[in-house]
Design an enzyme around this catalytic site. Structure first.
Site, PDB file in Angstrom:
ATOM      1  N   ILE A 128      67.885  -2.264 -70.079  1.00 45.07           N
ATOM      2  CA  ILE A 128      66.820  -3.112 -70.600  1.00 45.07           C
ATOM      3  C   ILE A 128      66.316  -2.522 -71.900  1.00 45.07           C
ATOM      4  O   ILE A 128      66.086  -1.312 -71.987  1.00 45.07           O
ATOM      5  CB  ILE A 128      65.638  -3.247 -69.604  1.00 45.07           C
ATOM      6  CG1 ILE A 128      66.132  -3.852 -68.273  1.00 45.07           C
ATOM      7  CG2 ILE A 128      64.531  -4.097 -70.182  1.00 45.07           C
ATOM      8  CD1 ILE A 128      66.518  -2.847 -67.240  1.00 45.07           C
ATOM      9  N   CYS A 129      66.176  -3.374 -72.909  1.00 41.35           N
ATOM     10  CA  CYS A 129      65.598  -2.970 -74.189  1.00 41.35           C
ATOM     11  C   CYS A 129      66.406  -1.809 -74.786  1.00 41.35           C
ATOM     12  O   CYS A 129      67.624  -1.849 -74.831  1.00 41.35           O
ATOM     13  CB  CYS A 129      64.127  -2.624 -73.974  1.00 41.35           C
ATOM     14  SG  CYS A 129      63.120  -2.513 -75.457  1.00 41.35           S
ATOM     15  N   THR A 130      65.727  -0.759 -75.212  1.00 41.26           N
ATOM     16  CA  THR A 130      66.419   0.369 -75.838  1.00 41.26           C
ATOM     17  C   THR A 130      67.177   1.236 -74.846  1.00 41.26           C
ATOM     18  O   THR A 130      67.813   2.221 -75.235  1.00 41.26           O
ATOM     19  CB  THR A 130      65.412   1.250 -76.608  1.00 41.26           C
ATOM     20  OG1 THR A 130      64.348   1.628 -75.719  1.00 41.26           O
ATOM     21  CG2 THR A 130      64.838   0.506 -77.799  1.00 41.26           C
ATOM     22  N   SER A 149      70.327  -5.262 -77.300  1.00 39.25           N
ATOM     23  CA  SER A 149      69.204  -4.352 -77.104  1.00 39.25           C
ATOM     24  C   SER A 149      67.979  -5.033 -77.701  1.00 39.25           C
ATOM     25  O   SER A 149      68.033  -6.206 -78.076  1.00 39.25           O
ATOM     26  CB  SER A 149      69.482  -3.005 -77.789  1.00 39.25           C
ATOM     27  OG  SER A 149      68.420  -2.100 -77.587  1.00 39.25           O
TER      28      SER A 149
END
Length: 231
Positions: A128-130, A149
Site C-alpha cells: 500500500i502506498c510507498t 505506488s
C-alpha cells in the site's frame, strides 16, 4: 457433510512511523470477510498477524501498536504465512531501511523470493502506498505486468527498481490508478500494489474477492459504507 473452507494467515509487517491507514484500512476490510454472506457459519477467512522488529511500533507519529510476533520469530515460520501486507511510510525512512538491509527488508525479500510450498495456497504480497518501495528495493516487482505506488513516490519507485537490478523496462510503473494486480513475479509470487493510502481499501477488497467472491467483497464494502472503486 460440509467441506472445510480455506483460511489464510496474513503477515502484516510494521516499522517505525508506518502510515496508520495503510495497515489499518486493509486490516479492517479483510477482517469482515467470511465464506457466507448470511453469516450462518462462524469464522473469518483472513487471520492477521502483526509482525515487527520490536514488541511495539510508533505508527504515524501518534499511535503505539503492539506486535503479535517479533520478526525474528516470524522468519523462522515464514512458510506459514499465505499473504504479506506491506504498508508505506516516509520514503526517506524506507530508503534508509533498504540501504541498511533492515530486518523488515530481509523478511520481505525472503517472502517474495519463493512460491508457496506444495499443498499451500498461492502466496500474495499486497503493498500500500510507498510500501511498494520495499518491493522495488528487494526485486519483488521483477517480472510483473505493472505496479504502482503513491503518485508522489512514482519517481522514487522507478529509481529503487533500477537500483535493485529489476531493470525498469521489466515492469511498467503506472500512476493514477487505485491498485494494480501485477500477476506473478519472477519467483512465482502474486503481487498487488496499491496507490496512496485510501487505495489500500480497494486493493484489500480485491484481495478478499480473489479468495472468496465478488459478492462477498461488495457486501463488505456495503457493510463498511464504503464506495468501492475497481479502477
Amino acid at each position: 457433510m460440509s467441506s472445510q473452507k480455506p483460511t489464510y494467515n496474513v503477515a502484516l509487517i510494521l516499522f517505525p512511523e508506518v502510515d496508520i491507514l495503510d495497515f489499518a484500512g486493509p486490516l479492517e476490510m479483510l477482517s469482515h470477510f467470511s465464506h457466507d454472506i448470511d453469516h450462518k457459519t462462524h469464522g473469518g477467512v483472513f487471520f492477521p498477524h502483526v509482525i515487527a522488529a520490536t514488541s511495539s511500533i510508533w505508527a504515524g507519529d501518534c499511535l503505539t501498536v503492539n506486535a503479535d510476533t517479533l520478526l525474528s520469530d516470524a522468519r523462522a515460520k515464514i512458510d506459514e504465512y499465505d499473504i504479506l501486507v506491506v504498508p508505506g511510510g516516509r520514503p526517506d525512512i524506507i530508503q534508509r531501511m533498504a540501504r541498511e538491509n533492515s530486518p523488515e527488508v530481509q523478511f520481505i525479500r525472503e517472502f517474495a523470493s519463493e512460491p508457496a510450498k506444495e499443498g499451500r495456497s498461492e502466496k500474495i504480497i499486497l503493498s500500500i502506498c510507498t510500501g511498494a518501495l520495499f518491493l522495488g528495493a528487494v526485486g519483488a516487482l521483477k517480472g510483473l505486468k505493472a505496479a504502482t505506488s503513491h503518485a508522489m513516490a512514482i519517481p522514487t519507485l522507478r529509481e529503487m527498481c533500477a537500483g535493485s537490478g529489476n531493470g525498469e523496462d521489466r515492469v511498467e510503473i503506472v500512476d493514477n490508478t487505485r491498485f494494480v494486480d501485477g500477476g506473478l513475479n519472477s519467483k512465482g509470487v502474486r503481487v498487488i500494489t496499491a496507490g496512496g493510502i485510501t487505495c489500500g481499501l480497494d486493493a484489500a477488497l480485491f484481495l478478499g474477492q480473489l479468495k472468496t467472491s465478488e459478492n462477498m467483497a461488495d457486501f463488505v464494502a456495503q457493510m463498511s459504507e464504503y464506495e468501492r472503486r475497481r479502477n
